[in-house]
Structure formats: structure tokens, C-alpha cells
Design a protein around this motif. Structure first.
Motif, short mmCIF file in Angstrom:
data_model
loop_
_atom_site.label_atom_id
_atom_site.label_comp_id
_atom_site.label_asym_id
_atom_site.label_seq_id
_atom_site.Cartn_x
_atom_site.Cartn_y
_atom_site.Cartn_z
N PRO A 152 18.00 30.62 41.66
CA PRO A 152 18.20 29.29 41.05
C PRO A 152 19.67 28.89 41.07
O PRO A 152 20.53 29.68 40.71
N ALA A 153 19.92 27.66 41.47
CA ALA A 153 21.30 27.18 41.59
C ALA A 153 22.04 27.30 40.28
O ALA A 153 23.24 27.56 40.26
N GLY A 154 21.33 27.12 39.19
CA GLY A 154 21.96 27.16 37.87
C GLY A 154 22.67 28.48 37.60
O GLY A 154 23.75 28.51 37.00
N GLN A 155 22.08 29.57 38.06
CA GLN A 155 22.71 30.87 37.82
C GLN A 155 24.02 30.99 38.57
O GLN A 155 24.98 31.58 38.08
N ILE A 156 24.03 30.43 39.77
CA ILE A 156 25.27 30.45 40.55
C ILE A 156 26.31 29.56 39.87
O ILE A 156 27.48 29.90 39.77
N GLU A 157 25.85 28.39 39.37
CA GLU A 157 26.78 27.47 38.71
C GLU A 157 27.41 28.11 37.49
O GLU A 157 28.60 27.92 37.21
N ALA A 158 26.60 28.85 36.73
CA ALA A 158 27.16 29.50 35.55
C ALA A 158 28.26 30.46 35.97
O ALA A 158 29.30 30.54 35.32
N ALA A 159 28.04 31.19 37.05
CA ALA A 159 29.05 32.13 37.53
C ALA A 159 30.30 31.39 38.00
O ALA A 159 31.43 31.82 37.74
N ILE A 160 30.11 30.28 38.68
CA ILE A 160 31.26 29.49 39.13
C ILE A 160 32.04 28.97 37.93
O ILE A 160 33.27 29.01 37.89
N SER A 161 31.30 28.52 36.90
CA SER A 161 31.98 27.87 35.77
C SER A 161 32.83 28.84 34.97
O SER A 161 33.74 28.41 34.28
N VAL A 162 32.56 30.15 35.03
CA VAL A 162 33.47 31.06 34.34
C VAL A 162 34.58 31.55 35.26
O VAL A 162 35.39 32.37 34.86
N GLY A 163 34.59 31.05 36.48
CA GLY A 163 35.68 31.39 37.38
C GLY A 163 35.48 32.68 38.15
O GLY A 163 36.43 33.30 38.60
N MET A 164 34.23 33.09 38.35
CA MET A 164 33.96 34.29 39.12
C MET A 164 34.30 34.08 40.59
O MET A 164 34.04 33.01 41.14
N ALA A 165 34.84 35.14 41.21
CA ALA A 165 35.18 35.06 42.63
C ALA A 165 33.90 35.15 43.47
O ALA A 165 32.93 35.77 43.05
N PRO A 166 33.91 34.56 44.67
CA PRO A 166 32.70 34.52 45.50
C PRO A 166 32.07 35.90 45.72
O PRO A 166 30.85 36.03 45.69
N PHE A 167 32.88 36.93 45.92
CA PHE A 167 32.31 38.25 46.15
C PHE A 167 31.53 38.73 44.93
O PHE A 167 30.44 39.27 45.04
N ASP A 168 32.12 38.51 43.75
CA ASP A 168 31.43 38.93 42.54
C ASP A 168 30.15 38.13 42.33
O ASP A 168 29.14 38.66 41.88
N ILE A 169 30.19 36.85 42.65
CA ILE A 169 28.99 36.03 42.50
C ILE A 169 27.89 36.60 43.39
O ILE A 169 26.73 36.72 42.97
N LEU A 170 28.25 36.95 44.61
CA LEU A 170 27.25 37.50 45.53
C LEU A 170 26.71 38.82 45.02
O LEU A 170 25.52 39.03 44.89
N ALA A 171 27.62 39.72 44.68
CA ALA A 171 27.22 41.08 44.35
C ALA A 171 26.53 41.17 43.00
O ALA A 171 25.59 41.95 42.83
N LEU A 176 41.66 27.11 41.40
CA LEU A 176 40.52 26.49 40.73
C LEU A 176 39.84 27.51 39.81
O LEU A 176 39.49 27.22 38.67
N ARG A 177 39.67 28.73 40.35
CA ARG A 177 39.05 29.77 39.53
C ARG A 177 39.89 30.06 38.30
O ARG A 177 39.37 30.25 37.20
N GLU A 178 41.20 30.08 38.47
CA GLU A 178 42.08 30.34 37.32
C GLU A 178 41.88 29.30 36.24
O GLU A 178 41.80 29.61 35.06
N MET A 179 41.82 28.03 36.67
CA MET A 179 41.67 26.97 35.69
C MET A 179 40.31 27.04 35.02
O MET A 179 40.18 26.79 33.83
N ARG A 180 39.30 27.40 35.80
CA ARG A 180 37.95 27.43 35.24
C ARG A 180 37.81 28.49 34.16
O ARG A 180 36.94 28.38 33.30
N ARG A 181 38.64 29.52 34.24
CA ARG A 181 38.57 30.57 33.22
C ARG A 181 38.85 30.02 31.83
O ARG A 181 38.38 30.56 30.85
#
Lengths: 223, 218, 256
Positions: free
Chosen positions: A113-132, C83-88
Motif C-alpha cells: 500500500p502506498a500509504g505505508q511508503i508515504e509514512a516512511a517518506i514522511s519521517v525522512g527514511m532513506a530509500p534503502f531503508d524504505i525498501l529493506a 529533503l530527508r533532513e527537513m522531513r525529520r
């Protein structure tokens, strides 16, 4: 078909079954690993690779398994690949199933679900962590029913290996049938055996599916 | 790799491709008829019919196709019936496909939103008309993409009828391989034909899926 | 804390935001209300650049987000890392909670601390537990989302955002997906957050909550802020006909 005929051939039948299980499990394991690698590699931002992998998947899903086997076993030597029958059988099962598993994993990723990815993006997770940590676990869980289904299909495909003389169960049954002139009985027994086996494995698979997917009841839908 | 082998045998392969398509087509059409019966049995209000339907599906999906084909072949031989191999081949494909098509049709029936038949009943439609005018047309529409997929599967499955001697694509590839001592080219040639057939079918499938979505998406 | 100036966005032909100006001061609670399709969620998502905006500026604590100003007056897209830094520093709570189903409640809350803030495991666990206690769910720390009610899941989501110690929190219709009887527990958590002085920008349909907790209310329709002011002003003294019409249908629907 009488009892001591069966008894006489029991060792070869058991050995045949062993070869079947061996080919299925080793072929399936390699197929899963290769399929997973392909699915991951297709997500890389490198168009030529994605194109090549897509072609691989289309070829192995678009041609009959038997033709692939012949190509490996009979045609292999002409490109420097001298495989014994069983090795060709295992390799064939691995390549064949890897294409299907690659598609299954691809669909699994799409089902996150896209929402789970969005939640990860919104806390500033790096792409690798989002994937893994988010996409991969969810994709794997989503893929379980299809994986179970494909493994069952693969178990049935092992009988095709008999055509290139891999000494698995079907081959042993046909040898026995030819030597004892009991073709009908032998094939009948083979059919009954397979029916029972597939039925049991399917039920087991359904139970495994249920346990694993109960996990994934989606949050937003309930409430 | 000598491509001229493929080019020289192009005619034979093309003819064999025709046999493959014909055999698969016969298999899917007859399979559709039998599959319809299987589906009817599975959704019947009578328990014994449902059970027979379930057993049929379990049997023909559980036993590998190769075993089914050889069984039919030996079955006919055992009972003295001298039937041409082609009958055993098409029969085997049809009976096997019927199990899968039965499930496709059943799934399609379930996919028709229940509210539609409820509305028809509320308006006073007779049962048979609800089937004829509402359920069946929609179920058939929904089942077309998976049926095209089944056709693709059958094209691939038809390679197994080579073991009963039918001169379809796989058997002809085997013949070419043994005649020219170039199995690599022979099987690549056969494979290319299979690919071509399946890619065309897949194209039809995608087109069908697009056009049918317009007619009646939910 | 949040400065929106002339923010515009379009999806192809469709203009979603037309030159929106809005500011949210430190410790202020601002609620965005308006009809569906008005652009309020899109506006909210522009604040942490989950949606990109084309024109105008969005500044967080004075710093432009999504773009970097270049000398000469132009600008380029912000680097992924910045961007990631700011989002934190920005916490977000979603309508559909978006908890990760394969992790427990405490797992969900600790995950960003481990991956983004890179805290050691024990510290992450302690902080996660503290946050769960704060939202009243310490007892459910080891439950999986599928075992929690909607209201509990949303509270875990709030804890997850809070654990990062953000400077401000964004809420995108946090109670819209909840059964009515579960709404209260979530609003309660939000209320106490506001009382503690968190800067909050909330898109909501809960007028009662907005009336009592918001410092300011902004009404959006057609991608523009139509009216803005104290709850008293917007709810009772607005001169804008669209606002009055919206509130009228709302009142009709909700007075039995």
C-alpha cells in the motif's frame, strides 16, 4: 499388477521419488532465489538491464517447459554446457520457475500500500531503508499465496523430466511398466499417487497461507 | 549457432505451429463445453453434483498433464479401442483444461456483483431470465481475459502431446534436431514460434481486457 | 514556523492550489476546513513536500522546503538528502494510519528512531515506550496493528510521529477513517498535544474539535483560502457566502 511385482520394484520407485523431491526442492529453491534477484534488479534505474531481464522473463514464461529442457540437455553441449540429465532437469526447473517467481515478486512489490511508503517518506527514511524495512517485508508476505501455488505447479512439472531420462518417479514407473507389461496399472497408480500428493500439499499450503496472511490485515480498511 | 538451420526448416516449423494452434484450439473449445458443465455442477444446489464437480477439478488439476495424457492413451489401448493419437491428445488437453476453465467461469460468476441479480429479481424477472440476461453475459465478459490466458497455457501444454507422436511444434523440433544434428537451432526455432504465438495471444488478451473494461466497469 | 506564500500547484490541466498564503506560528494550532476536493489535503502535503508545489514558497522555520534558491533568482529542486533532513523535523499523521503491519506497535514507533535518528536499540526502545505511554497504549506495545482498533492504531501513528521530536505536526484528516466512538480517544491525544504547545496544522471535519482547540481556522475552497481567523470569526461572523453555506449544510447534517 501384483504385490510382489511392486515389492521388487519398490527400491527403484522410492529412489525415483527421492529424485523427484530432490529436483523439485533444489530447482524450486534456486528458482526462488533467482526470481527474487531478478525482481529486485528490475527496480534498478538502469533501462538496458530492465529490458534484458524482461526479455528473460517473457522467454521463459512464453515457451513450453519441455522445449526449455531439450534446449538445456540436447542443445547445451553446443554452447559448452554439458549437463547430465538430472543436472539439466534441476537447471531447467530453476530457470523455468525463476521467471514465474520474478513476476510473482514483482506483483508483490506492487501490492504494497502506498500509504505505508508515504509514512516512511514522511519521517525522512532513506530509500534503502524504505525498501529493506517496509517494502520488502510487505511484498514478501503478499507474495506467499502465489509462491505456494507455483511450488505446487512445479511439483507437477517434474514428471516432464522423465522425457529427458531423469530417473525420477515417472521414469521409474514407465520403466517398470515396460518391463512388466503393466502399463495401465502402473499409470493408474501413478495418477492416484500424484493426486493424493498434490491434494495433501495443497491443503498444507492453504494452511500456511492462512497463517502468514492473517498478519497482513490492512489497517486503514478497518476502523 | 547456425541460423540457416532455422531458416531452412521454417516451412516445417510453420506447419507444425499450425498443428499446435489447431490442437490447442480444439482443446480449449471442447474444454469450454466440459468446463461449463463442471462449473454448473460446482454451483448447483445439489450436494452430490457439487461433490462430483469438486472431485473433477481436484483430479484434473492435481494429476500432472503428462500422466493424464499417457493414462488416456493406455486406457484406450487397454480396452481395445483403436483411436488415433490425435483423439487422445485433444481429449487429454480438453479434459484437463475443462477443470481450469470450470474454475474460471465459477470465479467470473462470483465476480458479478450480487446486487445486479437482486435488482432483477426485485423487478420481477424470472430466474431463467436473470441468468440469461444479467448473469451469463457479464460472467462471460469477465472471463474472457483469463480464458485467453488459459489458451496461452494450453499452447504451452500442447508440447506434451509430442510424446504420443502428434506432429506439433515440439515433436517437429525434435525431428529437425535429429535430422540436422543441430538441436540448439532446432529448439530455438521451435521456441521462437511458441513465443510468437504467445506474444500475439497476449496482445489479444491485453486488448480484450481494455475493451471489456469500458463496457461495464464497476 | 510554517510560512506558505503564493503556493500553487496543478495536476496537468487541473489547478489544485491557486496562490495560497498561510502562516502558522510557533505553538499555534491551525485547522484547515473545507469541502472535498478543495485542495486542503494537497496543501497539507505540500508542507512536507509529499506533494510538490510549482509556484510560491513553503518555508519551515524560515527554511525553504522542496527547492534550493540559486543565485540569480531561480531555484532548483532540493537534494534528496536535505529533503530527508527537513522531513525529520516534521511529524505527519495520515487518515489511514499507515502503520507497518509486519511490526508491532513499539516496533513501528522505534523504527524511525533506529533508521533515521540512528539511536542505539535500547534508547530507541525506551523512547518508543515513553511515547506509547503518552498516548495511553503502553499495554499494547507488543501488539500488531491487525490486533488493534482503528483508534488505537491512529494513536500509535501519533506516537510514531512524536517520537522523532518534530518541531511541528501535520494531521491529514486523522479521524475521518474511524468509527464514531473511536474518534474521541484520538482527539483527546491531539488536544493534550496542543496544550503542551506543539505547532499543529490539521485538516479535519471535526468542527467541534476545531472550534475548541484551534487558535485559527482557515477555510479553503477551489484551491484558495476564502476566509481565515479565530474559530469564533469563521464559524459565526464570516462574511463569505461559501463559508456560510458550507457551515450551514454541516449544521443541518449534525443537529438532530
Amino acid at each position: 499388477m501384483n504385490a510382489d511385482l511392486l515389492w521388487r520394484y519398490l527400491p527403484s520407485l522410492v529412489s525415483g521419488f527421492g529424485v523427484t523431491v530432490f529436483c523439485w526442492s533444489v530447482g524450486g529453491a534456486f528458482g526462488l532465489i533467482l526470481g527474487f534477484a531478478i525482481a529486485l534488479a528490475r527496480r534498478l534505474p538502469f533501462p538496458p538491464l530492465r529490458w534484458a531481464l524482461r526479455a528473460f522473463v517473457e522467454i521463459f514464461r512464453g515457451t513450453p517447459f519441455l522445449v526449455q529442457l531439450f534446449l538445456l540437455y540436447a542443445g547445451g553441449p553446443y554452447i559448452g554446457l554439458r549437463l547430465g540429465a538430472t543436472a539439466a532437469g534441476v537447471a531447467g526447473l530453476a530457470l523455468y520457475s525463476s521467471a514465474y517467481f520474478a513476476e510473482i515478486f514483482r506483483a508483490g512489490f506492487g501490492a504494497v500500500p502506498a500509504g505505508q511508503i508515504e509514512a516512511a517518506i514522511s519521517v525522512g527514511m532513506a530509500p534503502f531503508d524504505i525498501l529493506a524495512r517496509v517494502a520488502l517485508p510487505a511484498a514478501l508476505i503478499a507474495a506467499v499465496p502465489s509462491i505456494v501455488n507455483m511450488l505446487i505447479i512445479l511439483s507437477k512439472e517434474t514428471v516432464v523430466l522423465s522425457i529427458i531420462t531423469v530417473p525420477e518417479l515417472m521414469y521409474q514407473v514407465q520403466t517398470m511398466a515396460a518391463e512388466t507389461f503393466t502399463a495401465f496399472d502402473a499409470i493408474f497408480a501413478m495418477a492416484a499417487f500424484y493426486w493424493l500428493l498434490v491434494e495433501c500439499v495443497s491443503r498444507l499450503g492453504a494452511r500456511v497461507e492462512k497463517r502468514v496472511t492473517a498478519f497482513l490485515a490492512h489497517d486503514g480498511a478497518r476502523g | 549457432m547456425k541460423p540457416d538451420v532455422i531458416l531452412n526448416s521454417f516451412g516445417y516449423l510453420a506447419e507444425a505451429a499450425g498443428v499446435t494452434i489447431a490442437v490447442s484450439f480444439a482443446g480449449i473449445v471442447i474444454g469450454f463445453a466440459i468446463g461449463g458443465l463442471v462449473c454448473a455442477a460446482r454451483v448447483s444446489p445439489r450436494v452430490w453434483l457439487r461433490r462430483i464437480g469438486a472431485i473433477y477439478v481436484s483430479l484434473f488439476r492435481g494429476v500432472p498433464l503428462l500422466v493424464q495424457l499417457l493414462f488416456i492413451y493406455y486406457f484406450l489401448a487397454e480396452f481395445g479401442l483403436d483411436v488415433p493419437a490425435i483423439v487422445a491428445a485433444v481429449g487429454g488437453l480438453a479434459l484437463s483444461s475443462a477443470a481450469y476453465q470450470g474454475e474460471i467461469l465459477r470465479g467470473a460468476l462470483n465476480a458479478v456483483p450480487r446486487g445486479q441479480s437482486e435488482a432483477a429479481i426485485a423487478l420481477g424477472f424470472a430466474g431463467a431470465d436473470v441468468w440469461r440476461r444479467i448473469l451469463l453475459p457479464q460472467a462471460l465478459r469477465i472471463s474472457i481475459p483469463p480464458l485467453i490466458n488459459e489458451f496461452i497455457l494450453l499452447i504451452k501444454a500442447s508440447s506434451l502431446v509430442s510424446v504420443v507422436g502428434i506432429a506439433e511444434l515440439t515433436r517437429v523440433s525434435m525431428n529437425i534436431a535429429s535430422l540436422t544434428y543441430r538441436p540448439l537451432e532446432a529448439y530455438v526455432g521451435g521456441g521462437l514460434f511458441y513465443l510468437a504465438i504467445n506474444l500475439i495471444l497476449a496482445g489479444f488478451g491485453a486488448m480484450a481486457e481494455r475493451r471489456l473494461a469500458i463496457g461495464g466497469g464497476r | 514556523m510554517i510560512e506558505l506564500a503564493g503556493v500553487g500547484k496543478r495536476f496537468g490541466e487541473h489547478v489544485v492550489l491557486r496562490g495560497v498564503d498561510l502562516s502558522v506560528g510557533r505553538s499555534e494550532v491551525v485547522c484547515l476546513i473545507g469541502p472535498s476536493g478543495s485542495g486542503k489535503s494537497t496543501l497539507l502535503r505540500c508542507v512536507n513536500f509529499l506533494e510538490s508545489y510549482e509556484t510560491g514558497n513553503v518555508r519551515i522555520a524560515g527554511r525553504l522546503i522542496g527547492y534550493e534558491d540559486l543565485p540569480g533568482g531561480t531555484r532548483k529542486p532540493m537534494s534528496a538528502r536535505r529533503l530527508r533532513e527537513m522531513r525529520r523535523e516534521i511529524g505527519m499523521v495520515f487518515q489511514h494510519f499507515n502503520l507497518w503491519p509486519h511490526m508491532t506497535a513499539i516496533g513501528n514507533v522505534a523504527e524511525p528512531l533506529l533508521r533515521v535518528r540512528r539511536l542505539p536499540t535500547s534508547e530507541a526502545a525506551d523512547r518508543a515506550m515513553a511515547m506509547l505511554s503518552k498516548v495511553g497504549l503502553a499495554a499494547k506495545a507488543h501488539a500488531y496493528p491487525s490486533q488493534l482498533s482503528g483508534g488505537q492504531q491512529q494513536r500509535v501513528a501519533i506516537a510514531r510521529a512524536l517520537a522523532m521530536q518534530p518541531q511541528l505536526m501535520l494531521f491529514d484528516e486523522p479521524t475521518s477513517a474511524l468509527d464514531p466512538e473511536l474518534v474521541g480517544e484520538v482527539l483527546e491525544v491531539m488536544r493534550s498535544l496542543a496544550a503542551e504547545g506543539m505547532t499543529m496544522l490539521i485538516v479535519t471535519h471535526e468542527m467541534g474539535f476545531a472550534a475548541h482547540v484551534a487558535d485559527r481556522i482557515a477555510f479553503i475552497d477551489g484551491g484558495r483560502i476564502i476566509d481565515e481567523g479565530s474559530p469564533r470569526h469563521v464559524f459565526h461572523h464570516s462574511q463569505e457566502p461559501r463559508v456560510r453555506r458550507f457551515l450551514q449544510t454541516y449544521h443541518d447534517r449534525n443537529s438532530f
